[in-house]
Write a protein that holds these residues in place. Structure first.
Motif, mmCIF file in Angstrom:
data_model
loop_
_atom_site.group_PDB
_atom_site.id
_atom_site.type_symbol
_atom_site.label_atom_id
_atom_site.label_comp_id
_atom_site.label_asym_id
_atom_site.label_seq_id
_atom_site.Cartn_x
_atom_site.Cartn_y
_atom_site.Cartn_z
ATOM 1 N N GLN A 92 3.573 10.838 1.397
ATOM 2 C CA GLN A 92 2.914 11.609 0.334
ATOM 3 C C GLN A 92 3.726 12.880 0.058
ATOM 4 N N ARG A 112 0.811 -1.219 0.000
ATOM 5 C CA ARG A 112 0.000 0.000 0.000
ATOM 6 C C ARG A 112 0.845 1.272 0.000
ATOM 7 N N LEU A 170 1.079 1.646 -3.778
ATOM 8 C CA LEU A 170 -0.188 1.902 -4.465
ATOM 9 C C LEU A 170 -0.941 3.129 -3.939
ATOM 10 N N MET A 171 -0.843 3.390 -2.632
ATOM 11 C CA MET A 171 -1.694 4.407 -2.009
ATOM 12 C C MET A 171 -0.915 5.486 -1.249
ATOM 13 N N THR A 191 4.859 0.937 6.008
ATOM 14 C CA THR A 191 3.612 1.020 5.240
ATOM 15 C C THR A 191 2.608 0.017 5.812
ATOM 16 N N ASP A 248 0.362 4.910 1.383
ATOM 17 C CA ASP A 248 -0.174 4.591 2.701
ATOM 18 C C ASP A 248 0.984 4.166 3.606
ATOM 19 N N ARG A 298 -5.262 -4.900 -4.612
ATOM 20 C CA ARG A 298 -5.456 -3.467 -4.437
ATOM 21 C C ARG A 298 -6.891 -3.180 -4.037
ATOM 22 N N ASP A 299 -7.054 -2.407 -2.953
ATOM 23 C CA ASP A 299 -8.379 -2.035 -2.485
ATOM 24 C C ASP A 299 -8.243 -0.768 -1.661
ATOM 25 N N PHE A 300 -9.239 0.132 -1.763
ATOM 26 C CA PHE A 300 -9.216 1.340 -0.949
ATOM 27 C C PHE A 300 -9.405 1.027 0.532
#
Length: 286
Positions: free
Chosen positions: A153, A23, A26-27, A93, A29, A100-102
């Motif tokens: 981020q 994540r 991907l995010m 992380t 996160d 992949r999922d929110f």
């Protein structure tokens, strides 16, 4: 070749692997910390570890299994990579559950990813930039509202660095509602009539570990510190300015949006604070 740490293993950097479903990839996160190394010892480690724990809590992210061993892992990486002056980067992380999922993966079955590596930075304490000062430009602060969490981020701060470079400057100060929040990767300060002025802690800025240590040094040296917002116009009229971060310590600023501060050289407050911080940091390094 560097030795790095990935989820419990010390590996050559060429053999380090993380899932494409992680994540952090991907995010974004994930959270991170950077700890400086001087004379082979860690600067402000305890503060970085405490902030890491806070970041994880704020994001409802589970601590990695090796959380209590972080000091030992830092020291081992410094040792095997023969770091005298440099940095240790740490990233946690939320891990990967294989897709992949929110929606967050179940922390009971998905272990966070912990990655660490070192960077050699010879001359970190005797930085040429600190002797001549840096130039900054202002940019709009359009980041998310929780800048107090040290997440990975970093796209907009990276863009800010590039905007500064394109303008012939060294860095950028971000501005929101007419006031400076912070630099792209540092906390910002001005000095006027002997007073050190910097924005107060809130969700709007990162709670800098170096910031806390430098302000403590300033107060112990009987320097007056005022925590309040300030504008770019105020900065341009200041006697001097500087930024703080784990990788630059105390870095003098000599120009803001084209306006030269003082005589265009690092001011006495910034220079003295850098000396005090480095001296104290080395004494307390572990």
């Amino acid at each position: 070749m560097r030795t790095v740490y990935v989820n419990g293993e010390y590996l050559p950097e060429t053999e380090a692997k993380i899932s494409i479903f992680d994540r952090g990839f991907l995010m974004a996160d994930g959270v991170y910390e950077v700890t400086s190394v001087l004379d082979g010892k860690l600067i402000d480690f305890e503060g970085h570890a405490k902030r890491l724990e806070r970041s994880l809590t704020e994001l409802d992210m589970k601590k990695p299994d090796a959380f209590d061993d972080l000091l030992d892992i830092h020291r081992e990486l410094v040792r095997v990579n023969e770091i005298d002056e440099g940095l240790v980067y740490l990233q946690v992380t939320r891990g990967s559950d294989g897709d992949r999922d929110f929606v967050f993966p179940d922390p009971a079955t998905t272990e966070p990813s912990l990655v660490m590596f070192t960077q050699q930075k010879p001359g970190l304490a005797e930085s040429p930039a600190a002797k001549k000062g840096i130039r900054v430009v202002s940019i709009d602060d359009i980041r998310w509202g929780r800048r107090d969490i040290k997440t990975v981020q970093l796209l907009y701060p990276s863009m800010g660095k590039m905007m500064a470079k394109a303008a012939g400057a060294d860095d950028a100060w971000m501005v929101e509602d007419g006031h400076v929040t912070e630099g792209t990767s540092n906390n910002a300060y001005i000095v006027k009539d002997g007073k050190i002025i910097t924005r107060a802690l809130s969700n709007d800025i990162l709670h800098g570990i170096t910031r806390a240590a430098v302000l403590r040094c300033a107060k112990e040296a009987q320097m007056e510190v005022v925590e309040r917002n300030f504008t770019i116009a105020e900065a341009q009229e200041a006697d001097e300015a500087f930024v703080t971060s784990a990788s630059t310590f105390v870095m003098p600023v000599i120009e803001v949006d084209g306006a030269t501060l003082g005589d265009g050289t690092p001011g006495p407050v910034a220079k003295r604070l850098r000396e005090i911080y480095l001296e104290e940091g080395r004494k307390k390094a572990i």
